[in-house]
Design a protein around this motif. Structure first.
Motif, short mmCIF file in Angstrom:
data_model
loop_
_atom_site.label_atom_id
_atom_site.label_comp_id
_atom_site.label_asym_id
_atom_site.label_seq_id
_atom_site.Cartn_x
_atom_site.Cartn_y
_atom_site.Cartn_z
N THR A 106 -33.38 51.69 72.54
CA THR A 106 -31.97 51.39 72.33
C THR A 106 -31.18 52.69 72.33
OG1 THR A 106 -32.56 49.48 71.00
CG2 THR A 106 -30.30 50.22 70.86
N THR A 125 -27.94 55.20 72.05
CA THR A 125 -26.66 55.24 71.36
C THR A 125 -25.64 55.84 72.32
OG1 THR A 125 -27.65 55.42 69.18
CG2 THR A 125 -25.39 56.19 69.40
N SER A 168 -23.75 43.92 77.47
CA SER A 168 -23.45 44.33 76.10
C SER A 168 -21.98 44.70 75.99
CB SER A 168 -24.31 45.53 75.71
OG SER A 168 -24.10 45.91 74.37
N THR A 205 -24.17 51.71 69.13
CA THR A 205 -25.58 51.40 69.37
C THR A 205 -25.70 49.89 69.48
OG1 THR A 205 -26.27 53.32 68.07
CG2 THR A 205 -27.94 51.66 68.53
N PRO A 206 -26.06 49.39 70.67
CA PRO A 206 -26.16 47.94 70.83
C PRO A 206 -27.29 47.36 69.98
CG PRO A 206 -26.75 49.07 72.88
CD PRO A 206 -26.39 50.11 71.89
N LYS A 207 -27.10 46.15 69.52
CA LYS A 207 -28.15 45.44 68.79
C LYS A 207 -29.26 45.11 69.78
CE LYS A 207 -28.84 41.38 65.87
NZ LYS A 207 -29.61 41.95 64.82
N PHE A 208 -30.49 45.32 69.38
CA PHE A 208 -31.64 45.05 70.24
C PHE A 208 -32.16 43.64 69.98
CE2 PHE A 208 -36.12 45.01 71.27
CZ PHE A 208 -36.10 45.49 72.57
N ASP A 211 -35.40 41.23 71.03
CA ASP A 211 -36.74 41.34 71.59
C ASP A 211 -37.14 40.07 72.34
OD1 ASP A 211 -39.14 42.43 72.26
OD2 ASP A 211 -40.04 42.23 70.27
N LEU A 234 -32.19 45.49 77.80
CA LEU A 234 -32.98 46.67 77.47
C LEU A 234 -34.48 46.44 77.62
CD1 LEU A 234 -30.89 48.06 74.48
CD2 LEU A 234 -31.30 49.18 76.69
#
Length: 139
Positions: free
Chosen positions: A45, A47, A79, A93-96, A98, A104
Motif C-alpha cells: 500500500t 502512501t 481509489s 494512504t488508501p485502505k487495503f 485483501d 493493489l
C-alpha cells in the motif's frame, strides 16, 4: 577565456533545472511520491505524498486510465481519498482490501492525480488538478 564561458553555462544549467522542477507542479500541486513510473509489489500500500500550495481540500484519484474529465481530473475507479496535511506535505494512504480483484492485488499500470477543491475564483471549475503520475503494480 574559459572562465567567461563557464558563467553562461552555469546559468543555462541552473535555468534548465528550474524548468524541470516547475514542470512537475501544476495548480500548486507537486507530487512527491510515489514518483512517476514507480513499481510497487502486489499487496503493498503506497502512501501518496504531495506538496500543495493554495486553498482547498486535497483529494487523490487512482485510475487505470489517464483520460481526464472536463475539469481535467482522472477517474477514481480504483481509489479516491482525501489527503491530510502531515507536516509541510499532504498524504493519502488508501485502505487495503485483501481480495484478488482489488487494484493493489491486480498487476497493471495505474495513474494517480491529486487535486484541490477551491471555488474562490468562481464555480465554473473548482477542481485545481495536479500532474498525472504513473504507478505500476507487479507481482
Amino acid at each position: 577565456m574559459t572562465r567567461h564561458l563557464a558563467i553562461p553555462f552555469a546559468v543555462v544549467a541552473l535555468l534548465a533545472s528550474g524548468a524541470s522542477a516547475d514542470a512537475a507542479t501544476k495548480n500548486g500541486i507537486t507530487p512527491l511520491s510515489p514518483k512517476n513510473n514507480t513499481t510497487v509489489g502486489t499487496g503493498a500500500t503506497p502512501t501518496f505524498k504531495m506538496k500543495v500550495r493554495g486553498k482547498g481540500q486535497v483529494w487523490v484519484h487512482v485510475c487505470k486510465s489517464k483520460a481526464k474529465d472536463a475539469d481535467g481530473v482522472i477517474c477514481s475507479d480504483e481509489s479516491i481519498g482525501q489527503a491530510r496535511k502531515n507536516g509541510r506535505n499532504y498524504e493519502y494512504t488508501p485502505k487495503f482490501f485483501d481480495f484478488p480483484d482489488f487494484w493493489l492485488n491486480s498487476p497493471g499500470t495505474y495513474y494517480w492525480q491529486a487535486h484541490r477543491i477551491d471555488c474562490s475564483t468562481g464555480t465554473d471549475d473548482c477542481k485545481k488538478e495536479g500532474p498525472i503520475r504513473k504507478l505500476k503494480v507487479s507481482t
